[in-house]
Design an enzyme around this catalytic site. Structure first.
Site, short mmCIF file in Angstrom:
data_model
loop_
_atom_site.label_atom_id
_atom_site.label_comp_id
_atom_site.label_asym_id
_atom_site.label_seq_id
_atom_site.Cartn_x
_atom_site.Cartn_y
_atom_site.Cartn_z
N ASP A 13 3.78 -0.81 1.82
CA ASP A 13 2.78 -1.41 0.94
C ASP A 13 2.57 -0.63 -0.35
OD1 ASP A 13 2.42 -3.28 2.96
OD2 ASP A 13 0.84 -2.10 3.91
N LYS A 16 6.22 -2.59 -3.60
CA LYS A 16 7.65 -2.87 -3.82
C LYS A 16 7.87 -4.26 -4.41
CE LYS A 16 8.23 -2.02 0.58
NZ LYS A 16 6.93 -1.41 0.95
N GLY A 40 5.27 -7.59 3.96
CA GLY A 40 4.46 -8.50 3.16
C GLY A 40 4.50 -7.96 1.74
N HIS A 41 5.26 -8.61 0.88
CA HIS A 41 5.45 -8.12 -0.50
C HIS A 41 4.71 -9.04 -1.46
CE1 HIS A 41 9.36 -5.82 0.71
NE2 HIS A 41 8.31 -5.46 1.40
N GLN A 224 9.03 -1.89 4.29
CA GLN A 224 8.32 -0.76 4.92
C GLN A 224 8.41 0.48 4.02
OE1 GLN A 224 10.58 -2.71 7.32
NE2 GLN A 224 8.76 -3.97 7.17
P1 GDP Z 1 4.71 -3.96 -0.76
O1 GDP Z 1 4.72 -4.30 0.68
O2 GDP Z 1 5.26 -2.60 -1.04
O3 GDP Z 1 5.36 -5.01 -1.63
O4 GDP Z 1 3.17 -3.90 -1.20
P2 GDP Z 1 2.03 -4.94 -0.75
O5 GDP Z 1 2.19 -6.17 -1.54
O6 GDP Z 1 1.93 -5.05 0.71
O7 GDP Z 1 0.74 -4.13 -1.19
C1 GDP Z 1 0.52 -3.74 -2.49
C2 GDP Z 1 -0.83 -4.31 -2.93
O8 GDP Z 1 -1.26 -3.67 -4.10
C3 GDP Z 1 -0.75 -5.78 -3.29
O9 GDP Z 1 -1.99 -6.37 -3.01
C4 GDP Z 1 -0.50 -5.76 -4.78
O10 GDP Z 1 -0.93 -6.94 -5.43
C5 GDP Z 1 -1.33 -4.58 -5.20
N1 GDP Z 1 -0.83 -3.79 -6.34
C6 GDP Z 1 0.43 -3.49 -6.70
N2 GDP Z 1 0.44 -2.65 -7.75
C7 GDP Z 1 -0.84 -2.42 -8.07
C8 GDP Z 1 -1.49 -1.62 -9.07
O11 GDP Z 1 -0.87 -0.91 -9.84
N3 GDP Z 1 -2.86 -1.62 -9.05
C9 GDP Z 1 -3.59 -2.37 -8.19
N4 GDP Z 1 -4.91 -2.31 -8.27
N5 GDP Z 1 -3.01 -3.13 -7.25
C10 GDP Z 1 -1.66 -3.15 -7.20
P1 IMO Z 2 5.96 -3.68 3.76
O1 IMO Z 2 7.41 -4.05 3.52
C1 IMO Z 2 3.08 -1.42 6.09
C2 IMO Z 2 3.93 -0.87 10.34
C3 IMO Z 2 3.02 -1.59 11.33
C4 IMO Z 2 3.12 -0.65 12.50
C5 IMO Z 2 4.56 -0.17 12.45
C6 IMO Z 2 5.50 -0.96 13.37
O2 IMO Z 2 5.00 -4.73 3.40
O3 IMO Z 2 5.68 -2.35 3.14
P2 IMO Z 2 6.48 -3.42 13.41
O4 IMO Z 2 5.86 -4.74 13.07
O5 IMO Z 2 7.63 -3.07 12.56
O6 IMO Z 2 6.76 -3.32 14.88
O7 IMO Z 2 5.33 -2.34 13.13
O8 IMO Z 2 4.98 -0.34 11.11
N1 IMO Z 2 4.54 -1.76 9.33
C7 IMO Z 2 4.17 -1.81 8.06
N2 IMO Z 2 3.19 -1.16 7.40
N3 IMO Z 2 3.91 -2.23 5.40
C8 IMO Z 2 4.94 -2.85 6.03
O9 IMO Z 2 5.87 -3.55 5.36
C9 IMO Z 2 5.07 -2.70 7.43
N4 IMO Z 2 5.92 -3.19 8.36
C10 IMO Z 2 5.59 -2.60 9.51
O10 IMO Z 2 1.71 -1.70 10.83
O11 IMO Z 2 2.30 0.48 12.30
MG MG Z 3 3.39 -4.91 2.18
#
Ligand code: GDP
Ligand code: IMO
Ligand code: MG
Length: 423
Positions: A13, A16, A40-41, A224
């Site tokens: 998270d 990416k 979840g991107h 991840q």
């Molecule tokens: P990913 O899994 O690495 O793609 O990241 P996620 O989407 O799960 O989580 C990143 C969260 O931070 C999302 O809600 C984005 O919309 C938000 N986000 C990304 N970059 C920034 C930033 O620079 N500032 C803020 N406030 N939010 C951001």
């Molecule tokens: P993105 O790509 C954050 C965590 C889960 C759990 C562990 C194992 O959005 O960054 P799994 O479902 O793979 O059996 O879970 O890994 N986890 C993540 N945490 N971002 C993710 O993906 C994750 N995918 C799995 O919360 O602790």
């Molecule tokens: Mg994510």
């Protein structure tokens, strides 16, 4: 030509999805190489928010090809729902979304096995997203898996049934009470498989070989983060794939000498969702503020993310393991208003101060040692160029670059595509 990689350096998270979307204008091909719908991107542009789970984050750029590589595990039901959500964008998926025949499928019973395994673990549960990731990779390495290419066989339903029956026997072993309607789950799966079959299946290793020979630019999108890597993460509280750079080679079919830049992405602080050690985790007002301002809720499960200060010892470890060549610092805006910002710069481990990540980073084994930095009051969300960044933030950035030995080339100051500062 080489394949550039973008990888999370923390516990996922990091942002990416946002950065892959920003960078896609420079690439012709974007490819996922591991993980599955546990990811979840999030992408935000034109006041619209999109969360992608299986589909690469280049999908909104109409000229880009998006590849789901052999290292990914695909749940046809979730992929179908993702495609549905994108319906209104008139994307020609047949021409822009290609799927490796060697990618493994998540069966409904894989999800049930995931739930049963977690229930059996009780307090020691991993905090899985329960998307069936672990059981599917177990079947892959156990040589029992069901692959996308199997769907091209006449008798694929028999193969599906055989594996399902095996899973039902395993489920009985777990002795946990799960209520489910198998017929319903199967029907949903079969319906989604028909949609999957309308997409283009490829041999991804051949695709990338040809693409590189034809001078195409390729960006691989990690899922991840490095600390969730099955080998180098905080085992057993990890996911079941190689989330680090090496995973891109096996997950796409690209040789190590064909890897170019490695973009390492991290938050200006740290979050973790699910169980497992987290030395710099905060249980106070500061942690609460990060969670609130940063909207730290899982994009896949909606669970609140645990928050804490940046851990530079862990970041350096991730930089080394991945061979990161450039860094991207996300969510700098979330730290605005903190009087003092802290970063962990060493640990006390077995009574001694150390500067590397030891075998265990459990609370009882390590105590983080912090370095303090001056905060900045400024709102960063409207800034557009590096010269506008406050001095205190520049000092924080300079310290991080010096500590890990790699330059920070992008500073993100908000979730929108536009809130991205290049340095
Ligand atoms: P990913 O899994 O690495 O793609 O990241 P996620 O989407 O799960 O989580 C990143 C969260 O931070 C999302 O809600 C984005 O919309 C938000 N986000 C990304 N970059 C920034 C930033 O620079 N500032 C803020 N406030 N939010 C951001
Ligand atoms: P993105 O790509 C954050 C965590 C889960 C759990 C562990 C194992 O959005 O960054 P799994 O479902 O793979 O059996 O879970 O890994 N986890 C993540 N945490 N971002 C993710 O993906 C994750 N995918 C799995 O919360 O602790
Ligand atoms: Mg994510």
């Amino acid at each position: 030509m080489k394949v550039d990689l973008l990888l999370g350096l923390q516990w996922g998270d990091e942002g990416k999805g946002k950065i892959v979307d920003v960078l896609t204008k420079n690439y012709e091909v974007v490819a996922r190489f591991q993980g599955g719908p546990n990811a979840g991107h999030t992408l935000i542009f034109e006041n619209q928010k999109h969360v992608l789970h299986t589909i690469p984050s280049g999908i909104f750029h109409k000229d880009a090809k998006n590849i789901i590589g052999n290292g990914v595990v695909i749940d046809p039901v979730i992929l179908n729902a993702e495609l549905d959500k994108l319906n209104k964008y008139n994307i020609d998926f047949k021409k822009t979304l290609f799927i490796s025949r060697k990618a493994h499928l998540i069966l409904p019973t894989h999800r049930l096995l995931d739930a049963a395994s977690e229930a059996m673990k009780g307090k020691l549960k991993i905090g899985s997203t329960l998307k069936g990731i672990g059981p599917t990779y177990m079947d892959k390495t156990g040589r029992n898996g069901f692959r996308v290419g199997d769907l091209e066989l006449e008798d694929w339903k028999e193969k599906f049934e055989k594996l399902t029956q095996k899973h039902l026997k395993l489920l009985a072993f777990y002795k946990v009470d799960l209520s489910y309607d198998l017929e319903l789950l199967k029907n949903e799966f079969f319906k989604s498989v028909e949609v999957l079959k309308t997409l283009t299946f490829i041999d991804s290793e051949e695709y990338f070989f040809n693409a590189l020979n034809n001078q195409q630019s390729i960006l691989a999108e990690g899922a991840q983060g490095s600390l969730l890597d099955v080998d180098f993460g905080t085992y057993p509280f990890v996911t079941s794939s190689t989330t680090t750079a090496a995973g891109a080679c096996t997950g796409l079919g690209v040789a190590p000498n064909k890897i170019g830049d490695v973009f390492g992405i991290f938050k200006a602080y740290t979050t973790r969702v699910g169980s497992g050690p987290f030395p710099t985790e905060l249980f106070d007002k500061d942690g609460e503020t990060m969670g609130k301002v940063g909207c730290e809720f899982g994009a896949t499960t909606g669970r609140p993310r645990r928050c804490g200060w940046l851990d530079l010892v862990a970041l350096k470890y991730a930089v080394i393991i991945n061979g990161a060549t450039q860094l991207m610092m996300m969510k700098a805006d979330v730290l605005s208003g903190f009087k003092t910002i802290k970063a962990c710069t060493s640990y006390i481990y077995k009574g001694k101060e150390i500067a590397h990540l030891p075998y265990s980073i459990l609370k009882e084994d390590v105590t983080p040692v912090y370095t303090d930095f001056k905060g900045w009051p400024d709102d960063l969300t409207k800034l557009t160029s590096a010269s506008q960044l406050p001095e205190a933030l520049m000092e924080y950035i300079a310290y991080i670059e010096e500590f890990v030995g790699v330059p920070i080339k992008i500073v993100s100051v908000g979730p929108d595509r536009k809130q991205t500062i290049l340095r």
